[in-house]
Scaffold this motif. Structure first.
Motif, mmCIF file in Angstrom:
data_model
loop_
_atom_site.group_PDB
_atom_site.id
_atom_site.type_symbol
_atom_site.label_atom_id
_atom_site.label_comp_id
_atom_site.label_asym_id
_atom_site.label_seq_id
_atom_site.Cartn_x
_atom_site.Cartn_y
_atom_site.Cartn_z
ATOM 1 N N ASP A 94 35.785 61.443 33.356
ATOM 2 C CA ASP A 94 36.270 60.210 32.725
ATOM 3 C C ASP A 94 37.130 60.578 31.528
ATOM 4 O O ASP A 94 36.655 61.161 30.552
ATOM 5 N N GLY A 95 38.407 60.256 31.600
ATOM 6 C CA GLY A 95 39.356 60.585 30.550
ATOM 7 C C GLY A 95 40.223 61.783 30.866
ATOM 8 O O GLY A 95 41.321 61.908 30.338
ATOM 9 N N THR A 155 34.701 64.240 42.492
ATOM 10 C CA THR A 155 34.390 63.258 41.464
ATOM 11 C C THR A 155 33.692 62.071 42.109
ATOM 12 O O THR A 155 33.496 62.044 43.328
ATOM 13 N N TYR A 156 33.310 61.096 41.285
ATOM 14 C CA TYR A 156 32.440 60.011 41.763
ATOM 15 C C TYR A 156 32.967 58.659 41.302
ATOM 16 O O TYR A 156 33.474 58.514 40.196
ATOM 17 N N TRP A 157 32.843 57.673 42.177
ATOM 18 C CA TRP A 157 33.221 56.305 41.836
ATOM 19 C C TRP A 157 32.331 55.339 42.607
ATOM 20 O O TRP A 157 32.121 55.538 43.801
ATOM 21 N N PRO A 158 31.790 54.323 41.922
ATOM 22 C CA PRO A 158 31.949 54.046 40.487
ATOM 23 C C PRO A 158 31.273 55.107 39.625
ATOM 24 O O PRO A 158 30.542 55.961 40.120
ATOM 25 N N HIS A 159 31.551 55.041 38.332
ATOM 26 C CA HIS A 159 30.942 55.985 37.400
ATOM 27 C C HIS A 159 29.423 55.883 37.536
ATOM 28 O O HIS A 159 28.870 54.780 37.630
ATOM 29 N N PRO A 160 28.730 57.028 37.574
ATOM 30 C CA PRO A 160 27.262 56.998 37.709
ATOM 31 C C PRO A 160 26.557 56.077 36.724
ATOM 32 O O PRO A 160 25.531 55.469 37.055
ATOM 33 N N HIS A 212 31.787 51.274 29.075
ATOM 34 C CA HIS A 212 33.243 51.272 29.024
ATOM 35 C C HIS A 212 33.803 52.576 29.575
ATOM 36 O O HIS A 212 33.269 53.655 29.331
ATOM 37 N N LEU A 213 34.915 52.466 30.315
ATOM 38 C CA LEU A 213 35.536 53.631 30.936
ATOM 39 C C LEU A 213 36.846 53.984 30.237
ATOM 40 O O LEU A 213 37.595 53.108 29.810
ATOM 41 N N LEU A 214 37.136 55.281 30.150
ATOM 42 C CA LEU A 214 38.405 55.736 29.604
ATOM 43 C C LEU A 214 39.511 55.689 30.650
ATOM 44 O O LEU A 214 40.679 55.531 30.307
ATOM 45 N N ASN A 215 39.149 55.868 31.900
ATOM 46 C CA ASN A 215 40.127 55.862 32.986
ATOM 47 C C ASN A 215 39.742 54.870 34.066
ATOM 48 O O ASN A 215 38.558 54.740 34.404
ATOM 49 N N THR A 216 40.732 54.209 34.628
ATOM 50 C CA THR A 216 40.527 53.567 35.923
ATOM 51 C C THR A 216 40.532 54.684 36.965
ATOM 52 O O THR A 216 40.934 55.821 36.684
ATOM 53 N N TYR A 273 42.939 69.350 46.550
ATOM 54 C CA TYR A 273 42.145 68.296 47.181
ATOM 55 C C TYR A 273 41.302 67.576 46.133
ATOM 56 O O TYR A 273 40.751 68.207 45.228
ATOM 57 N N LEU A 274 41.204 66.261 46.278
ATOM 58 C CA LEU A 274 40.298 65.461 45.460
ATOM 59 C C LEU A 274 39.365 64.707 46.401
ATOM 60 O O LEU A 274 39.809 63.915 47.231
ATOM 61 N N LEU A 275 38.080 64.983 46.274
ATOM 62 C CA LEU A 275 37.072 64.278 47.055
ATOM 63 C C LEU A 275 36.391 63.258 46.148
ATOM 64 O O LEU A 275 35.761 63.627 45.158
ATOM 65 N N ILE A 276 36.550 61.976 46.467
ATOM 66 C CA ILE A 276 35.915 60.903 45.696
ATOM 67 C C ILE A 276 34.666 60.467 46.443
ATOM 68 O O ILE A 276 34.749 59.838 47.498
ATOM 69 N N VAL A 277 33.516 60.822 45.905
ATOM 70 C CA VAL A 277 32.246 60.490 46.547
ATOM 71 C C VAL A 277 31.799 59.113 46.078
ATOM 72 O O VAL A 277 31.663 58.890 44.869
ATOM 73 N N PRO A 278 31.564 58.168 46.994
ATOM 74 C CA PRO A 278 31.031 56.861 46.578
ATOM 75 C C PRO A 278 29.644 57.057 45.952
ATOM 76 O O PRO A 278 28.725 57.566 46.612
ATOM 77 N N PHE A 279 29.523 56.678 44.675
ATOM 78 C CA PHE A 279 28.244 56.893 43.996
ATOM 79 C C PHE A 279 27.366 55.664 44.191
ATOM 80 O O PHE A 279 27.660 54.575 43.690
ATOM 81 N N THR A 280 26.302 55.837 44.927
ATOM 82 C CA THR A 280 25.339 54.779 45.220
ATOM 83 C C THR A 280 23.961 55.225 44.767
ATOM 84 O O THR A 280 23.744 56.401 44.437
#
Length: 317
Positions: A24-25, A52-57, A74-78, A93-100
């Motif tokens: 984040d940031g 990385t993870y989205w949404p933020h943990p 609050h988040l620093l980055n969208t 490569y960027l792997l965005i893992v859905p954080f559930t």
């Protein structure tokens, strides 16, 4: 950079050089990790991968807002800002893992086996000092090092002294922005703090006094908005043009006040229609606090001074 948003769709790489985190940031501390990641990838000839993870943990694991000490959400980055910053660094490569909540239940061993080894094919892992992972943050550099042979994976930790030397954290940046100290945030981020939103129709009061403003509605509701006040910013339109601007965050007390806070930018030397288009502003300097003036003439006089001060910060005159 190839962006993959589903681990099941990630191409197994076999010799990947990997780092993992929320980023984040993508601040100077994160950038130190990224520089080392890319250096190791060049040396080994393997592809570089950021997980990385989205949404933020925090957004998934945070306590209810009634909790006596709610977490700062609050988040620093969208997510789009994070992607673009990582792309700038030349990550492969960027792997965005859905954080559930289900993902949060993975043990450190399950995370290593399922994500690092079976999904990505990690050959070397580069992590920041005191990085933790897995359920209850049980995984650590020590655990990885002790089991490196079993995993067939090398592990490197950025030394504590290197991290401390940077002296940067997302929390410190967040606190600076919440105090309106955008210049400190700039030093820690390594770039001016951005804010993007869609220009919507407001009360159009600025137009009536010769200072029309673009009312910016944030694209990401949890994106951190700096403290109330007047700022010198650089504005970027949907067409990609850049314009010096001054921006007000607040409730406009001189003209009756608003119930909700607004973010309004006046682009200097600009004449055009921005409605329903995205507008990004980069915070360069805080000019003053928001204040209530005795009347419209006093407000107009101050706006002229603000415009002059903004020009000095942004274009030197």
């Amino acid at each position: 950079m190839q962006v993959v948003r589903d681990p099941a769709q990630f191409p197994f790489l076999g010799q990947a050089v990997v780092t993992s985190g929320t980023f984040d940031g993508v601040h100077l501390g994160h950038q130190k990790i990224l520089h080392r990641l890319l250096e190791v990838a060049r040396q080994s000839g393997g592809p570089s991968v950021v997980i990385t993870y989205w949404p933020h943990p925090r957004l998934v694991l945070a306590p209810p807002l009634s909790h006596p000490q709610p977490l700062d959400l609050h988040l620093l980055n969208t997510l789009d800002e994070r992607i673009e910053k990582l792309r700038e660094y030349g990550v492969d490569y960027l792997l965005i893992v859905p954080f559930t909540r289900e993902f949060a239940e993975l043990t450190s061993e399950e995370f290593i086996q399922q994500i690092l080894l079976q999904t990505v094919g990690t050959k070397k892992l580069v992590i920041g000092y005191d990085h933790r992972f897995g359920k209850n943050r049980e995984g650590s550099f020590e655990y990885l090092s002790q089991n490196a042979d079993r995993y067939g994976m090398e592990v490197e930790e950025i030394p504590r002294e290197d991290v401390d030397a940077v002296g940067v954290s997302s929390t410190r940046i967040r606190k600076a922005l919440q105090a309106g100290d955008v210049q400190t945030a700039h030093r820690h981020l390594g770039y001016y703090y951005p804010f993007t939103g869609i220009v919507v129709r407001g009360k159009q009061l600025g137009r009536t006094i010769g200072w029309p403003t673009a009312n910016i509605e944030p694209q990401e509701p949890l994106k951190l908005v700096p403290a109330r006040g007047v700022y010198a910013v650089m504005a970027t339109t949907a067409a990609g043009t850049h314009h010096p601007a001054m921006l007000n965050i607040g409730v406009r007390p001189t003209v009756g006040g608003d119930v909700t806070q607004t973010v309004e930018a006046h682009l200097l030397d600009f004449d055009g229609d921005l409605y329903d288009q995205p507008l990004t502003v980069d915070f360069v300097a805080r000019l003053r606090e928001e204040q209530k003036f005795e009347g419209m003439e006093a407000l107009k006089a101050q706006l002229a001074l603000d415009a002059q001060a903004a020009r000095q910060h942004l274009i030197g005159g």
